[in-house]
Design an enzyme around this catalytic site. Sequence first.
Site, PDB file in Angstrom:
ATOM      1  N   ASN A   1       0.810  -1.217   0.000  1.00 40.23           N
ATOM      2  CA  ASN A   1       0.000   0.000   0.000  1.00 40.23           C
ATOM      3  C   ASN A   1       0.846   1.271   0.000  1.00 40.23           C
ATOM      4  O   ASN A   1       0.353   2.349  -0.349  1.00 40.23           O
ATOM      5  CB  ASN A   1      -0.955   0.021   1.204  1.00 40.23           C
ATOM      6  CG  ASN A   1      -2.175  -0.857   0.960  1.00 40.23           C
ATOM      7  OD1 ASN A   1      -2.316  -1.444  -0.121  1.00 40.23           O
ATOM      8  ND2 ASN A   1      -3.041  -0.956   1.950  1.00 40.23           N
ATOM      9  N   LYS A   2       2.101   1.138   0.424  1.00 37.40           N
ATOM     10  CA  LYS A   2       2.990   2.314   0.401  1.00 37.40           C
ATOM     11  C   LYS A   2       3.131   2.855  -1.015  1.00 37.40           C
ATOM     12  O   LYS A   2       3.251   4.057  -1.221  1.00 37.40           O
ATOM     13  CB  LYS A   2       4.378   1.933   0.940  1.00 37.40           C
ATOM     14  CG  LYS A   2       4.438   1.925   2.453  1.00 37.40           C
ATOM     15  CD  LYS A   2       5.856   1.704   2.940  1.00 37.40           C
ATOM     16  CE  LYS A   2       6.519   3.021   3.293  1.00 37.40           C
ATOM     17  NZ  LYS A   2       7.778   2.801   4.055  1.00 37.40           N
TER      18      LYS A   2
ATOM     19  N   LYS B   1       0.953   3.073  -3.129  1.00 35.76           N
ATOM     20  CA  LYS B   1      -0.216   3.901  -3.485  1.00 35.76           C
ATOM     21  C   LYS B   1      -0.316   5.139  -2.586  1.00 35.76           C
ATOM     22  O   LYS B   1      -1.368   5.772  -2.496  1.00 35.76           O
ATOM     23  CB  LYS B   1      -1.499   3.081  -3.331  1.00 35.76           C
ATOM     24  CG  LYS B   1      -1.579   1.856  -4.238  1.00 35.76           C
ATOM     25  CD  LYS B   1      -2.934   1.164  -4.046  1.00 35.76           C
ATOM     26  CE  LYS B   1      -2.890  -0.295  -4.447  1.00 35.76           C
ATOM     27  NZ  LYS B   1      -3.970  -1.061  -3.831  1.00 35.76           N
TER      28      LYS B   1
ATOM     29  N   ASN C   1      -8.319  -9.004   3.687  1.00 36.49           N
ATOM     30  CA  ASN C   1      -9.231  -7.914   3.325  1.00 36.49           C
ATOM     31  C   ASN C   1     -10.618  -8.400   2.892  1.00 36.49           C
ATOM     32  O   ASN C   1     -10.895  -9.601   2.859  1.00 36.49           O
ATOM     33  CB  ASN C   1      -8.589  -7.021   2.259  1.00 36.49           C
ATOM     34  CG  ASN C   1      -8.365  -7.769   0.945  1.00 36.49           C
ATOM     35  OD1 ASN C   1      -9.058  -8.738   0.646  1.00 36.49           O
ATOM     36  ND2 ASN C   1      -7.396  -7.313   0.172  1.00 36.49           N
TER      37      ASN C   1
ATOM     38  N   CYS D   1      -6.328   0.104  10.420  1.00 37.82           N
ATOM     39  CA  CYS D   1      -6.182  -0.718   9.215  1.00 37.82           C
ATOM     40  C   CYS D   1      -5.982   0.246   8.050  1.00 37.82           C
ATOM     41  O   CYS D   1      -5.596   1.399   8.269  1.00 37.82           O
ATOM     42  CB  CYS D   1      -7.417  -1.580   9.061  1.00 37.82           C
ATOM     43  SG  CYS D   1      -7.201  -2.913   7.884  1.00 37.82           S
TER      44      CYS D   1
ATOM     45  N   LYS E   1     -19.461   0.973   6.138  1.00 40.83           N
ATOM     46  CA  LYS E   1     -20.297   1.223   4.960  1.00 40.83           C
ATOM     47  C   LYS E   1     -21.304   0.098   4.746  1.00 40.83           C
ATOM     48  O   LYS E   1     -21.147  -0.707   3.811  1.00 40.83           O
ATOM     49  CB  LYS E   1     -19.404   1.342   3.726  1.00 40.83           C
ATOM     50  CG  LYS E   1     -18.409   2.492   3.793  1.00 40.83           C
ATOM     51  CD  LYS E   1     -17.521   2.443   2.539  1.00 40.83           C
ATOM     52  CE  LYS E   1     -16.892   3.792   2.262  1.00 40.83           C
ATOM     53  NZ  LYS E   1     -16.152   3.783   0.985  1.00 40.83           N
TER      54      LYS E   1
END
Lengths: 347, 347
Positions: free
Chosen positions: A43-44, A46, A66, A128, A170
Amino acid sequence: MTGLAGKRSADDETHLLNIMNANANCRELLILDARPAVNAKLNKAKGGGYEENYTNASLTFLNIHNIHVVRDALKRLTSCLIPRVDEKNYLKALDESKWLNHIQSILEGAVKAVFNVDTEKQSVLIHCSDGWDRTAQLTSLAMIQLDPFYRTIEGFAILIEKEWCSFGHKFGERIGHGEDGYNDGERSPVFVQFCDCLWQILRQFPSAFEFTQELLICMLDELYSCRYGTFLFNSEKIRLMDNKCDETTISFWSYVLEHRKKFNNPMYRPKKKVLYVNPSFCALQVWTDYYARSNPHVISPSHEEIQQPGGVDFLNEKKQLLDEIMALDETVHSMATGSAPSTSSSS
Amino acid sequence: MTGLAGKRSADDETHLLNIMNANANCRELLILDARPAVNAKLNKAKGGGYEENYTNASLTFLNIHNIHVVRDALKRLTSCLIPRVDEKNYLKALDESKWLNHIQSILEGAVKAVFNVDTEKQSVLIHCSDGWDRTAQLTSLAMIQLDPFYRTIEGFAILIEKEWCSFGHKFGERIGHGEDGYNDGERSPVFVQFCDCLWQILRQFPSAFEFTQELLICMLDELYSCRYGTFLFNSEKIRLMDNKCDETTISFWSYVLEHRKKFNNPMYRPKKKVLYVNPSFCALQVWTDYYARSNPHVISPSHEEIQQPGGVDFLNEKKQLLDEIMALDETVHSMATGSAPSTSSSS
């Protein structure tokens, strides 16, 4: 630390230091990052990040997968149970679904938080990638083990409102309320998985909760039915400010509190102690009473027995006996003081 | 029909016809042979046999494996649980142990007998190669599902005495009492396996039994401890006539009846109905509370909670309330008739 450049945020570091300092016992702030370490590192690229080299803070990755992995695992699990069970290959198929592995990693994470708060008296920060899925699972499962209030019906309502509804899970997107795109990648049974984890705790501590699994099953049914406003839309702002659900819909909790009897656990004995769920593989079970209830060959008779009104109704029986004692006490009292005619209220 | 020559026995055939005729509803006597069909056929070579071509009788093989297979399966099961659980491979190892498959075939056989007696109103004859292992498992599991009396503590004592002790289950040989040869091929946990099957029924019908799993666990402990005469030697003749165990030892049931409180099921609600255990694979569970109790990482907290004296003691609570009502009733009565001074017994 964000992005490939590894930018630091002084404000964030100060904020975490303040959190630590709020607890006089806290030597080091434990940061639980729900993700697998490899995902966090990816994720870094991104622009995401995690807390590297923060002062007085230690970072642990909990290796929880996930929403996409969870969705696929539940599909595989239910195909073991519905429409029929392949008796010869059940355990193999269950193993391959990996469903219980995911349940295990969430429970292990929650137990880690409980241990650090309860036994080590340390503060814990849980997060998270976003904070509205795995984070809500972990915080609410830790809180319900730590604080007996959340194990009452009122407390549970507050916990769900606080950690899920207000925090911004959500519901709309994850369940796909009013959407036709059943292949939508944002759908995921995160809240179902949370209820499964909670069911494992309920089962391991049969007298610690005021409610039974019926409350969890009813909540999941109403989550999908959209009868109540509680679980509509993707955030509290959209639910209450944009759509005025508090004025135009009934709350699920109104229904629950009006039908408490349906959810009361006859085994309930309030206890102050902190619970530690056992996340070992052989202490975990498949929640067939929920996932397989449409398969008459799977459902265990004990489920019906508990559901049957009056089947195991200790609470009511006790209440009746106590009422009888009160009435008799009054009779004795009034007879002793000569204030009323002598009558026996029991026979 | 015995041996390769297929000799018939007119007396045996008449005997079975008489059994059938004793039940006016019986159109055809169902014979349940516990063995796998292939084993029964192989046994013919050794002079054994089974009921082929009997008039008005149908023969079904239940496919339950013998004492040697059971022994090996239990070894494999316990190695999944003790000394530690291999979390990554637990379900695979459990599957490979085949333990639950054996439990399933016994329960399926017992349910078949229950269905034929209860629903079809037919008579059932159950046998195996000898009649003291798989036969005793099947008959006692069928009877406890059919007759609620056997689900009380007294009834259970009678069932075990009748179907196991008197019928000639070789406790001495199967457990290896006082023998050093731990590799003796005659040893086998047949009675343990029966208790496991019964535990599955207890678990599926939590309010149908007067006793909890504590009675089963205690019985198995005393089976191995030899403290009581109940489970010594290989037959009632050797136990009572040759060794006078009824004069020289105490019965396990004396202990049980003196310590009822320890075994009482707080959820018990006597019911007349016939039970049908669900033998589907996903309704079966591993009896970790017994097999894995020496492994602190496996044992589920609920076991401790139930065991804890006073933990979930509804029965006592109810008794106290009823006592209080009786005392108050007496007070009211004596006050009304003026036969005693007015006192309130509750406060």
